[in-house]
Enzyme design. Structure first.
Site, PDB file in Angstrom:
ATOM      1  N   LEU A   1      -4.195   2.432   3.729  1.00 32.56           N
ATOM      2  CA  LEU A   1      -4.828   3.666   3.241  1.00 32.56           C
ATOM      3  C   LEU A   1      -4.589   3.910   1.757  1.00 32.56           C
ATOM      4  O   LEU A   1      -4.839   4.989   1.238  1.00 32.56           O
ATOM      5  CB  LEU A   1      -4.324   4.884   4.042  1.00 32.56           C
TER       6      LEU A   1
ATOM      7  N   GLY B   1      -0.436  -0.987   5.236  1.00 31.26           N
ATOM      8  CA  GLY B   1      -0.560  -0.150   4.027  1.00 31.26           C
ATOM      9  C   GLY B   1      -2.010   0.020   3.622  1.00 31.26           C
ATOM     10  O   GLY B   1      -2.338   0.077   2.436  1.00 31.26           O
TER      11      GLY B   1
ATOM     12  N   ASP C   1      -1.426   2.148   8.626  1.00 32.82           N
ATOM     13  CA  ASP C   1      -0.619   2.797   7.580  1.00 32.82           C
ATOM     14  C   ASP C   1       0.313   3.776   8.269  1.00 32.82           C
ATOM     15  O   ASP C   1       0.246   3.931   9.498  1.00 32.82           O
ATOM     16  CB  ASP C   1      -1.532   3.530   6.560  1.00 32.82           C
TER      17      ASP C   1
ATOM     18  N   LEU D   1      -6.522   0.012  -2.194  1.00 31.60           N
ATOM     19  CA  LEU D   1      -7.281  -1.200  -1.911  1.00 31.60           C
ATOM     20  C   LEU D   1      -7.640  -1.442  -0.449  1.00 31.60           C
ATOM     21  O   LEU D   1      -8.597  -2.156  -0.144  1.00 31.60           O
ATOM     22  CB  LEU D   1      -6.494  -2.429  -2.427  1.00 31.60           C
TER      23      LEU D   1
ATOM     24  N   TYR E   1       9.690  -3.044  -8.588  1.00 28.14           N
ATOM     25  CA  TYR E   1       8.394  -3.532  -8.090  1.00 28.14           C
ATOM     26  C   TYR E   1       8.233  -5.021  -8.418  1.00 28.14           C
ATOM     27  O   TYR E   1       7.935  -5.844  -7.541  1.00 28.14           O
ATOM     28  CB  TYR E   1       7.296  -2.708  -8.750  1.00 28.14           C
TER      29      TYR E   1
ATOM     30  N   ILE F   1       5.927  -0.630   8.500  1.00 29.07           N
ATOM     31  CA  ILE F   1       6.400  -2.022   8.369  1.00 29.07           C
ATOM     32  C   ILE F   1       7.924  -2.135   8.457  1.00 29.07           C
ATOM     33  O   ILE F   1       8.458  -3.228   8.571  1.00 29.07           O
ATOM     34  CB  ILE F   1       5.903  -2.696   7.068  1.00 29.07           C
TER      35      ILE F   1
HETATM   36  N1  LIG Z   1      -3.838  -1.401  -7.086  1.00 35.68           N
HETATM   37  C1  LIG Z   1      -3.474  -2.284  -8.004  1.00 35.68           C
HETATM   38  O1  LIG Z   1      -3.805  -2.166  -9.195  1.00 35.68           O
HETATM   39  C2  LIG Z   1      -2.657  -3.463  -7.598  1.00 35.68           C
HETATM   40  C3  LIG Z   1      -2.156  -3.606  -6.323  1.00 35.68           C
HETATM   41  N2  LIG Z   1      -1.395  -4.694  -5.999  1.00 35.68           N
HETATM   42  C4  LIG Z   1      -0.839  -4.823  -4.660  1.00 35.68           C
HETATM   43  O2  LIG Z   1      -1.835  -4.636  -3.674  1.00 35.68           O
HETATM   44  C5  LIG Z   1      -1.284  -3.954  -2.550  1.00 35.68           C
HETATM   45  C6  LIG Z   1      -2.119  -2.721  -2.251  1.00 35.68           C
HETATM   46  O3  LIG Z   1      -2.094  -1.908  -3.406  1.00 35.68           O
HETATM   47  P1  LIG Z   1      -2.632  -0.408  -3.403  1.00 35.68           P
HETATM   48  O4  LIG Z   1      -3.604  -0.191  -2.320  1.00 35.68           O
HETATM   49  O5  LIG Z   1      -3.013  -0.128  -4.803  1.00 35.68           O
HETATM   50  O6  LIG Z   1      -1.269   0.376  -3.099  1.00 35.68           O
HETATM   51  P2  LIG Z   1      -1.102   1.935  -2.773  1.00 35.68           P
HETATM   52  O7  LIG Z   1       0.189   2.380  -3.373  1.00 35.68           O
HETATM   53  O8  LIG Z   1      -2.332   2.674  -3.132  1.00 35.68           O
HETATM   54  O9  LIG Z   1      -0.972   1.910  -1.180  1.00 35.68           O
HETATM   55  C7  LIG Z   1       0.156   1.394  -0.537  1.00 35.68           C
HETATM   56  C8  LIG Z   1       0.170   1.907   0.890  1.00 35.68           C
HETATM   57  O10 LIG Z   1       1.384   1.485   1.510  1.00 35.68           O
HETATM   58  C9  LIG Z   1       1.715   2.459   2.443  1.00 35.68           C
HETATM   59  N3  LIG Z   1       3.125   2.393   2.845  1.00 35.68           N
HETATM   60  C10 LIG Z   1       4.216   2.861   2.196  1.00 35.68           C
HETATM   61  N4  LIG Z   1       5.309   2.700   2.963  1.00 35.68           N
HETATM   62  C11 LIG Z   1       4.904   2.105   4.113  1.00 35.68           C
HETATM   63  C12 LIG Z   1       5.564   1.696   5.302  1.00 35.68           C
HETATM   64  N5  LIG Z   1       6.878   1.882   5.474  1.00 35.68           N
HETATM   65  N6  LIG Z   1       4.825   1.130   6.287  1.00 35.68           N
HETATM   66  C13 LIG Z   1       3.496   0.951   6.145  1.00 35.68           C
HETATM   67  N7  LIG Z   1       2.819   1.329   5.051  1.00 35.68           N
HETATM   68  C14 LIG Z   1       3.515   1.903   4.040  1.00 35.68           C
HETATM   69  C15 LIG Z   1       1.401   3.790   1.744  1.00 35.68           C
HETATM   70  O11 LIG Z   1       1.263   4.846   2.680  1.00 35.68           O
HETATM   71  C16 LIG Z   1       0.121   3.441   1.002  1.00 35.68           C
HETATM   72  O12 LIG Z   1      -1.024   3.864   1.700  1.00 35.68           O
HETATM   73  C17 LIG Z   1       0.172  -3.645  -2.910  1.00 35.68           C
HETATM   74  O13 LIG Z   1       0.999  -4.603  -2.322  1.00 35.68           O
HETATM   75  C18 LIG Z   1       0.208  -3.767  -4.413  1.00 35.68           C
HETATM   76  O14 LIG Z   1       1.463  -4.179  -4.866  1.00 35.68           O
HETATM   77  C19 LIG Z   1      -1.096  -5.671  -6.898  1.00 35.68           C
HETATM   78  C20 LIG Z   1      -1.538  -5.553  -8.188  1.00 35.68           C
HETATM   79  C21 LIG Z   1      -2.412  -4.494  -8.616  1.00 35.68           C
HETATM   80  C1  LIG Z   2      -0.695  -3.862 -11.773  1.00 38.45           C
HETATM   81  C2  LIG Z   2      -0.064  -3.289 -10.574  1.00 38.45           C
HETATM   82  O1  LIG Z   2       0.582  -3.992  -9.842  1.00 38.45           O
HETATM   83  C3  LIG Z   2      -0.192  -1.838 -10.290  1.00 38.45           C
HETATM   84  N1  LIG Z   2      -1.506  -1.335 -10.551  1.00 38.45           N
HETATM   85  C4  LIG Z   2       0.794  -1.064 -11.132  1.00 38.45           C
HETATM   86  O2  LIG Z   2       0.402  -0.666 -12.242  1.00 38.45           O
HETATM   87  O3  LIG Z   2       1.945  -0.917 -10.700  1.00 38.45           O
END
Ligand SMILES: NC(=O)C1=CN([C@@H]2O[C@H](COP(=O)(O)OP(=O)(O)OC[C@H]3O[C@@H](n4cnc5c(N)ncnc54)[C@H](O)[C@@H]3O)[C@@H](O)[C@H]2O)C=CC1
Ligand SMILES: CC(=O)[C@H](N)C(=O)O
Length: 373
Positions: free
Chosen positions: A64, A62, A88, A67, A195, A107
């Site tokens: 792209l 994931g 991704d 983060l 979530y 995944i």
């Molecule tokens: N950004 C934030 O504020 C926070 C993020 N997190 C966690 O950090 C991690 C990364 O977060 P972000 O980059 O913000 O998420 P995001 O939503 O920006 O990116 C998630 C990625 O997962 C990919 N994805 C979806 N289905 C998939 C599959 N079947 N196989 C492979 N990839 C798939 C999407 O294409 C996307 O690029 C997540 O697990 C999130 O829960 C936790 C708390 C806060």
């Molecule tokens: C805090 C997180 O896990 C995320 N940014 C969301 O708002 O869903």
């Protein structure tokens, strides 16, 4: 009857012997099949120099989203470009594609994921794939599949191949019955979003695999993350990124949360550094496998006031999104991260003023600030 008794004796012996998280040789190996997919032989990361093999071989799932690209950049600085594979199901932008190894990895496709891990001799896996809080509520079946079934695939592959596994959790793993100000590491967790439910499941499953199979599972609960060069993927804390873009582009921002909604937040550099630090921490230092990490906590009103120091003409209005507001009202207001600070030396660098200055530095607001003065 004797068979049942023997089995339960064996299970109870196993459970007793696995308390230290080591020495249990049984891993949850799924039946071995032939994968229909092959990793392209010209992917460029198969031929590593001898020196490079000293480093962990990393896969980010994931990657792209908001983060993953930043994490890949940080890890490549530490471990070498070719030792970090970003993956991704989306198509990468040119700059991402040419900055280091990228591979398609869904995944939900267990065999494909296993093949990538095996062919590339992966040793560390950062599991970032997920549907976040707001998009998760909009598509519960997909969130359940990606966040829960996907996690099961990752856990099994990690246990089977002896990987060090990082899975991020979130402030969203808590709910309205948790203590909210501050929220400690260990307390009641009854989230009301798919979530949050999936993240509590991930925390518990990862810890279970650690104690049961010796999996080196490490997990941080991230606050809302704020970044300049990547867009959030559909969460409740997204407003805190959007305000910067709108301040620069239009000078107007419509916030979808109430002005006094307090949530824990963190600048992306702190978040990614914490992730690397907990992965590098000696196992003996970790008294827990899931830690809160914290940096700052603010309301939309407080963020707007800080932003207005840089863009005084910014106009902020409020149009509350009921779904996001209900989610935010159930989440922690402040996060207690004393255990992370004690065990592996966690320390944040960015408070609110530094965060805002840094965001505008990145987004090139110089011209607007000059105009405003
Ligand atoms: N950004 C934030 O504020 C926070 C993020 N997190 C966690 O950090 C991690 C990364 O977060 P972000 O980059 O913000 O998420 P995001 O939503 O920006 O990116 C998630 C990625 O997962 C990919 N994805 C979806 N289905 C998939 C599959 N079947 N196989 C492979 N990839 C798939 C999407 O294409 C996307 O690029 C997540 O697990 C999130 O829960 C936790 C708390 C806060
Ligand atoms: C805090 C997180 O896990 C995320 N940014 C969301 O708002 O869903």
């Amino acid at each position: 009857m004797p068979i049942v008794r023997n089995v339960s004796r064996a299970v109870s012996q196993l459970l007793q012997s696995s308390g230290c998280g080591c020495g249990v040789s049984i891993v949850p190996v799924r039946c071995i099949g032939v994968s229909p997919r092959q990793v392209a032989s010209d992917a460029g990361f198969h031929s590593v120099s001898f020196a490079e093999t000293d480093h962990p071989r990393v896969l980010i799932t994931g990657g792209l989203g908001q983060l993953g690209v930043g994490l890949a950049k940080l890890l490549r600085k530490h471990f070498g470009k070719n030792n970090v594979i970003l993956s991704d199901i989306r198509k990468p932008a040119d700059n991402v594609f040419y900055s280091g190894p990228f591979i398609y990895a869904d995944i939900l496709d267990y065999k494909n994921l296993r093949e990538i891990v095996v062919n590339n001799r992966i040793t560390w896996l950062f599991h970032y794939s997920a549907l976040l809080s707001a998009v998760g509520e909009a598509n519960v079946p997909l969130a359940r599949a990606v966040n829960i079934t996907g996690l099961h695939n990752v856990l099994d592959i990690a246990a089977e191949h002896n990987l060090r596994l990082f899975v991020p959790s979130t402030i969203g793993a808590f709910g309205p019955t948790s203590p909210r100000d501050p929220t400690p590491d260990l307390c009641i967790q009854r989230p009301r979003t798919i979530y949050g439910v999936s993240k509590v499941h991930a925390e518990l499953m990862g810890e279970y695999y650690h104690y049961r199979y010796g999996l080196d599972f490490r997990c941080l609960r991230y606050p809302g993350i704020i970044s300049a060069d990547s867009q959030p993927g559909g969460g409740t804390t997204d407003y805190a990124v959007q305000i910067f873009h709108d301040a620069i582009k239009t000078g107007k921002f419509q916030c979808n949360l109430k002005p006094d909604t307090r949530l824990p937040m963190m600048y992306i550099d702190d978040c990614l550094r914490a992730t690397l630090e907990v992965m590098e921490a000696p196992a003996e230092a970790l008294t827990m496998r899931t830690y809160n990490i914290s940096a700052m906590s603010f309301t939309p009103e407080e963020l707007a006031q800080e932003v207005q120091k840089h863009v005084p003409e910014l106009q902020v209005t409020y149009s509350v999104d009921k779904v996001r507001q209900a989610i935010a009202d159930s989440w922690p207001m402040n996060f207690d991260d004393r255990n992370a600070r004690r065990d592996w030396g966690w320390k944040h660098d960015y408070d609110l003023p530094e965060l805002v200055t840094t965001m505008f530095g990145f987004l090139g607001s110089d011209s607007r600030i000059a105009q405003a003065n």
